[in-house]
Design a protein around this motif. Structure first.
Motif, PDB file in Angstrom:
ATOM      1  N   UNK A 165      60.639  46.531  32.412  1.00 18.51           N
ATOM      2  CA  UNK A 165      60.372  46.817  33.816  1.00 18.51           C
ATOM      3  C   UNK A 165      59.112  47.662  33.976  1.00 18.51           C
ATOM      4  N   UNK A 166      58.953  48.654  33.094  1.00 19.10           N
ATOM      5  CA  UNK A 166      57.740  49.470  33.149  1.00 19.10           C
ATOM      6  C   UNK A 166      56.502  48.637  32.852  1.00 19.10           C
ATOM      7  N   UNK A 167      56.638  47.719  31.900  1.00 17.31           N
ATOM      8  CA  UNK A 167      55.503  46.847  31.587  1.00 17.31           C
ATOM      9  C   UNK A 167      55.105  45.988  32.785  1.00 17.31           C
ATOM     10  N   UNK A 168      56.107  45.549  33.556  1.00 14.51           N
ATOM     11  CA  UNK A 168      55.794  44.721  34.724  1.00 14.51           C
ATOM     12  C   UNK A 168      55.281  45.552  35.894  1.00 14.51           C
ATOM     13  N   UNK A 169      55.746  46.817  35.989  1.00 20.32           N
ATOM     14  CA  UNK A 169      55.316  47.663  37.100  1.00 20.32           C
ATOM     15  C   UNK A 169      53.962  48.319  36.833  1.00 20.32           C
ATOM     16  N   UNK A 170      53.758  48.744  35.588  1.00 19.18           N
ATOM     17  CA  UNK A 170      52.514  49.435  35.256  1.00 19.18           C
ATOM     18  C   UNK A 170      51.435  48.435  34.866  1.00 19.18           C
ATOM     19  N   UNK A 222      66.260  67.635  27.797  1.00 24.81           N
ATOM     20  CA  UNK A 222      65.027  67.238  27.120  1.00 24.81           C
ATOM     21  C   UNK A 222      65.122  65.810  26.606  1.00 24.81           C
ATOM     22  N   UNK A 223      66.349  65.339  26.345  1.00 32.38           N
ATOM     23  CA  UNK A 223      66.523  63.956  25.876  1.00 32.38           C
ATOM     24  C   UNK A 223      66.012  62.960  26.913  1.00 32.38           C
ATOM     25  N   UNK A 224      66.331  63.216  28.178  1.00 34.09           N
ATOM     26  CA  UNK A 224      65.907  62.303  29.237  1.00 34.09           C
ATOM     27  C   UNK A 224      64.387  62.303  29.366  1.00 34.09           C
ATOM     28  N   UNK A 225      63.788  63.497  29.361  1.00 34.28           N
ATOM     29  CA  UNK A 225      62.341  63.590  29.563  1.00 34.28           C
ATOM     30  C   UNK A 225      61.569  62.962  28.403  1.00 34.28           C
ATOM     31  N   UNK A 226      61.897  63.341  27.177  1.00 37.20           N
ATOM     32  CA  UNK A 226      61.165  62.803  26.023  1.00 37.20           C
ATOM     33  C   UNK A 226      61.428  61.318  25.830  1.00 37.20           C
ATOM     34  N   UNK A 227      62.636  60.871  26.164  1.00 35.35           N
ATOM     35  CA  UNK A 227      62.935  59.443  26.049  1.00 35.35           C
ATOM     36  C   UNK A 227      62.178  58.629  27.083  1.00 35.35           C
ATOM     37  N   UNK A 228      61.858  59.243  28.229  1.00 34.00           N
ATOM     38  CA  UNK A 228      61.057  58.552  29.243  1.00 34.00           C
ATOM     39  C   UNK A 228      59.592  58.492  28.830  1.00 34.00           C
ATOM     40  N   UNK A 229      59.121  59.520  28.108  1.00 36.46           N
ATOM     41  CA  UNK A 229      57.726  59.541  27.676  1.00 36.46           C
ATOM     42  C   UNK A 229      57.457  58.511  26.584  1.00 36.46           C
ATOM     43  N   UNK A 230      58.422  58.345  25.686  1.00 39.24           N
ATOM     44  CA  UNK A 230      58.201  57.520  24.495  1.00 39.24           C
ATOM     45  C   UNK A 230      57.759  56.092  24.819  1.00 39.24           C
ATOM     46  N   UNK A 231      58.434  55.356  25.719  1.00 41.32           N
ATOM     47  CA  UNK A 231      57.937  54.006  26.036  1.00 41.32           C
ATOM     48  C   UNK A 231      56.546  54.015  26.656  1.00 41.32           C
ATOM     49  N   UNK A 232      56.222  55.043  27.450  1.00 40.32           N
ATOM     50  CA  UNK A 232      54.899  55.121  28.065  1.00 40.32           C
ATOM     51  C   UNK A 232      53.814  55.334  27.016  1.00 40.32           C
ATOM     52  N   UNK A 233      54.136  56.078  25.973  1.00 38.07           N
ATOM     53  CA  UNK A 233      53.189  56.225  24.860  1.00 38.07           C
ATOM     54  C   UNK A 233      53.013  54.890  24.154  1.00 38.07           C
ATOM     55  N   UNK A 234      54.119  54.156  23.998  1.00 39.74           N
ATOM     56  CA  UNK A 234      54.044  52.874  23.309  1.00 39.74           C
ATOM     57  C   UNK A 234      53.190  51.849  24.016  1.00 39.74           C
ATOM     58  N   UNK A 235      53.311  51.747  25.330  1.00 39.32           N
ATOM     59  CA  UNK A 235      52.556  50.720  26.056  1.00 39.32           C
ATOM     60  C   UNK A 235      51.138  51.170  26.371  1.00 39.32           C
ATOM     61  N   UNK A 236      50.803  52.420  26.025  1.00 41.85           N
ATOM     62  CA  UNK A 236      49.422  52.862  26.147  1.00 41.85           C
ATOM     63  C   UNK A 236      49.070  53.545  27.447  1.00 41.85           C
ATOM     64  N   UNK A 237      50.072  54.011  28.203  1.00 44.13           N
ATOM     65  CA  UNK A 237      49.786  54.720  29.445  1.00 44.13           C
ATOM     66  C   UNK A 237      49.499  56.194  29.172  1.00 44.13           C
ATOM     67  N   UNK A 238      50.209  56.784  28.193  1.00 46.72           N
ATOM     68  CA  UNK A 238      50.011  58.181  27.809  1.00 46.72           C
ATOM     69  C   UNK A 238      49.557  58.230  26.357  1.00 46.72           C
ATOM     70  N   UNK A 239      48.527  58.998  26.087  1.00 43.79           N
ATOM     71  CA  UNK A 239      48.059  59.151  24.709  1.00 43.79           C
ATOM     72  C   UNK A 239      48.951  60.126  23.953  1.00 43.79           C
ATOM     73  N   UNK A 240      48.942  60.011  22.626  1.00 45.03           N
ATOM     74  CA  UNK A 240      49.752  60.906  21.810  1.00 45.03           C
ATOM     75  C   UNK A 240      49.268  62.349  21.966  1.00 45.03           C
ATOM     76  N   UNK A 241      47.957  62.523  22.189  1.00 49.43           N
ATOM     77  CA  UNK A 241      47.406  63.865  22.386  1.00 49.43           C
ATOM     78  C   UNK A 241      47.909  64.501  23.676  1.00 49.43           C
ATOM     79  N   UNK A 242      48.205  63.692  24.692  1.00 49.49           N
ATOM     80  CA  UNK A 242      48.736  64.229  25.942  1.00 49.49           C
ATOM     81  C   UNK A 242      50.265  64.334  25.878  1.00 49.49           C
TER      82      UNK A 242
END
Length: 610
Positions: free
Chosen positions: A335-340, A382-402
């Motif tokens: 869903x994130x891939x289709x929305x973003x 923290x599980x919810x927040x970090x788990x939400x970040x992880x897919x965004x890092x994978x698809x390239x929306x957030x860099x690992x440095x951020x």
């Protein structure tokens, strides 16, 4: 069955041999050139660069009225669906936590009851790791599972980035422990600092702190399972009666009634102090208060009438919650891939990864820490927040440095839950409860001061990238890392700690010294090989399984193929598959004999047979 008709003339064998021989010679002559070209391409392509997000659809200005309405409607539906999936995801985390408590909660209580073990700081460390993984109350193992599930696509770079985004939190914690645990044992600075803070406040018992996330998830989770967590607490405090109690809560509404009743005692010395004492028929009677629990209302969750042991209920919930968790993760990522996509993705990527202008660019990371802490405080997980970040890092929306400072902020935000819980403790335990929660807070602050302000010291990012590169090449290494770091290694260290300091030091120090030596030599091999003896400039003098994962990869892949084949044959699905293949080939041959057979159809036939 007739063989597949050939669409190209067959090359004679002698000519084929000559052609192959010529190719071999050409390959040998150009081997060095191809290697140099490959190295140049690797230097030009950085797998950690965020992919370009382009708008492949129609722009808003190019749509007519109907198209604009449909796009807005689809966006609203996707957003609502995303919220629903996130809600189920959070609920599945809650159920997963309950499942692990049912499976191993009593064992965790027994561990905390053993003061001899807890007096050993190393044993306390590994117990914390094991219990946290056991009850799934931290974001570490959750984020790794998220990355393994959500990046299950064929894109190795997505998996690489997602796994690095999930494990950068691990490396921060491990490195902080390796530095701060010996420092705390030697100086006790955390204890002294938190004691100073506690003594400077006039503490009073507070009210129960509201759990915002619990308020949202409880309407669903309480209909699935409810636990009596006081059982674990009673076991940890040494109550023998608690061992025979079930963690599954049966009665949700009870009332304690205290009555003064007459009882017999062996002699007058045992009479209740301040109560009357009399003798009737050679029996001595007295009075005492006895509390009786009235069970008023049963709970409504699905296991109230199951009459199953805690282990069985825990395993059932474990399977269901993992299934829901994985399903939600896959759907959320899709869903994130289709929305973003398009301009939305470009804007989000630009906002999240853009730094403040010079000379204030350094402020951006600290702002990300504040954002991570604030978001984690809002959801209190923290599980919810970090788990939400992880897919965004994978698809390239957030860099690992951020993602790194966001995760550090989440580490701070998650301590607020413990602080709020400590403030609601009874007066006699308030000071100790708040002090240990502040130890958690100052530990994370100390770790951030170590591994973030100086760019060179942001070692967790480099380690996470190295692990991401490894797991992108060998997918099975991700599961090995999870089992090794969070189960096997803590169990081994716990066993050595229980055996005594002499055993721990005698085994642990040589192993740790050898590991440090190997790391130092590996770093020198890459940067200053000329300073090493010729034999140590690479690890090629060792057997290949000791310095390369390639031989192990062959073993793992072969085992997986063998197991898949055996399971398929046992289920008699191989015969079914062969029948389907035969039908597909026969259908392909019928297409081939058709006069209207096209080039595209021919490609489909070849693909079917391959």
């Amino acid at each position: 069955m007739a063989p597949l008709p050939q669409t190209h003339p067959t090359t004679p064998v002698p000519e084929l041999d000559a052609e192959r021989a010529g190719k071999d010679v050409a390959e040998k002559e150009s081997e060095s050139d191809s290697e140099s070209e490959k190295s140049e391409q690797e230097q030009e392509f950085d797998p950690w660069d965020l992919p370009e997000l382009q708008d492949t659809g129609l722009k808003w200005s190019e749509l007519d009225t109907k198209g604009k309405v449909l796009r807005v409607f689809r966006s609203i539906v996707k957003f609502i669906l995303l919220l629903c999936l996130l809600y189920i995801f959070v609920c599945s985390l809650d159920i997963l936590s309950s499942a692990f408590q049912l499976v191993g909660g009593k064992a965790a209580g027994d561990i905390f009851q053993d003061n001899a073990v807890l007096s050993n700081p190393v044993a306390g460390l590994v117990i914390g790791v094991l219990v946290t993984v056991l009850v799934q109350s931290s974001s570490t193992s959750t984020s790794i599972v998220v990355s393994m599930v959500s990046s299950g696509s064929g894109d190795r770079n997505e998996f690489r980035r997602a796994f690095a985004g999930a494990t950068v939190h691990d490396f921060f914690n491990w490195l902080s422990v390796l530095v701060l645990l010996p420092l705390e044992v030697a100086s006790g600075y955390l204890y002294k600092l938190t004691k100073l803070v506690i003594d400077s406040f006039n503490l009073q018992t507070g009210a129960d702190a509201p759990d915002l996330l619990k308020v949202i998830t409880e309407p669903l989770t309480k209909n699935i399972i409810e636990l009596d967590t006081s059982v674990i607490r009673d076991i940890a405090t040494g109550d023998p009666a608690a061992r025979n109690k079930s963690l599954v809560k049966i009665w949700c509404k009870t009332q304690d009634i205290t009555n003064l009743v007459n009882i017999t005692v062996p002699d007058i010395i045992n009479c209740t102090v301040g109560a009357p004492c009399w003798e009737v028929d050679d029996e001595i009677w007295t009075q005492e208060n006895q509390t009786e629990t009235l069970y008023l209302k049963k709970c409504k969750h699905m296991f109230v009438y199951a009459n199953l042991p805690d282990l069985a209920v825990g395993l059932i919930l474990l399977a269901l919650s993992l299934l829901a968790l994985c399903t939600c993760l896959i759907l959320i990522v899709k869903l994130l891939n289709s929305m973003l996509k398009g301009q939305v993705a470009v804007v989000i990527k630009k906002v999240l990864n853009t730094d403040f202008p010079f000379p204030f660019s350094w402020v951006t990371g600290y702002l990300a820490i504040i954002v991570g802490a604030g978001m984690t405080f809002i959801v209190q997980s923290s599980s919810v927040f970090t788990s939400a970040i992880t897919p965004l890092v994978g698809i390239g929306v957030i860099s690992i440095e951020r993602a790194y400072p966001l995760t550090l902020g989440s580490n701070i935000g998650t301590t607020t839950t413990a602080i709020l819980a400590a403030l609601a403790s009874p007066g006699e335990t308030l000071a100790n409860s708040l002090q240990i929660s502040l130890c958690h807070f100052f530990f994370n602050i100390s770790g951030i001061l170590l591994w973030y302000p100086i760019p060179f010291m942001r070692i967790p990012i480099r380690l996470a990238k190295a692990l991401g590169n490894r797991t992108a090449k060998y997918r099975w290494f991700a599961g090995l890392y999870l089992i090794l770091c969070f189960i096997l290694l803590p169990l081994i260290v716990l066993g050595l700690s229980i055996a005594g300091w002499q055993v721990l030091v005698g085994v642990g120090v040589p192993v740790l010294a050898f590991a440090i030596l190997v790391i130092i030599i590996s770093i020198v091999q890459k940067r200053w090989p000329r300073f090493l003896p010729k034999i140590l400039r690479s690890w090629d003098f060792l057997p290949k399984p000791l310095h390369s994962l390639k031989p192990w990869d062959k073993v793992v892949v072969s085992s997986m193929v063998f197991c898949r084949t055996r399971c398929c044959c046992c289920c008699k699905c191989c015969n079914e598959k062969e029948k389907d293949d035969v039908k597909a080939k026969e259908k392909s041959l019928e297409m081939y004999d058709n006069s209207a057979f096209t080039v595209d159809d021919e490609a489909k036939v070849v693909a079917t047979h391959l």
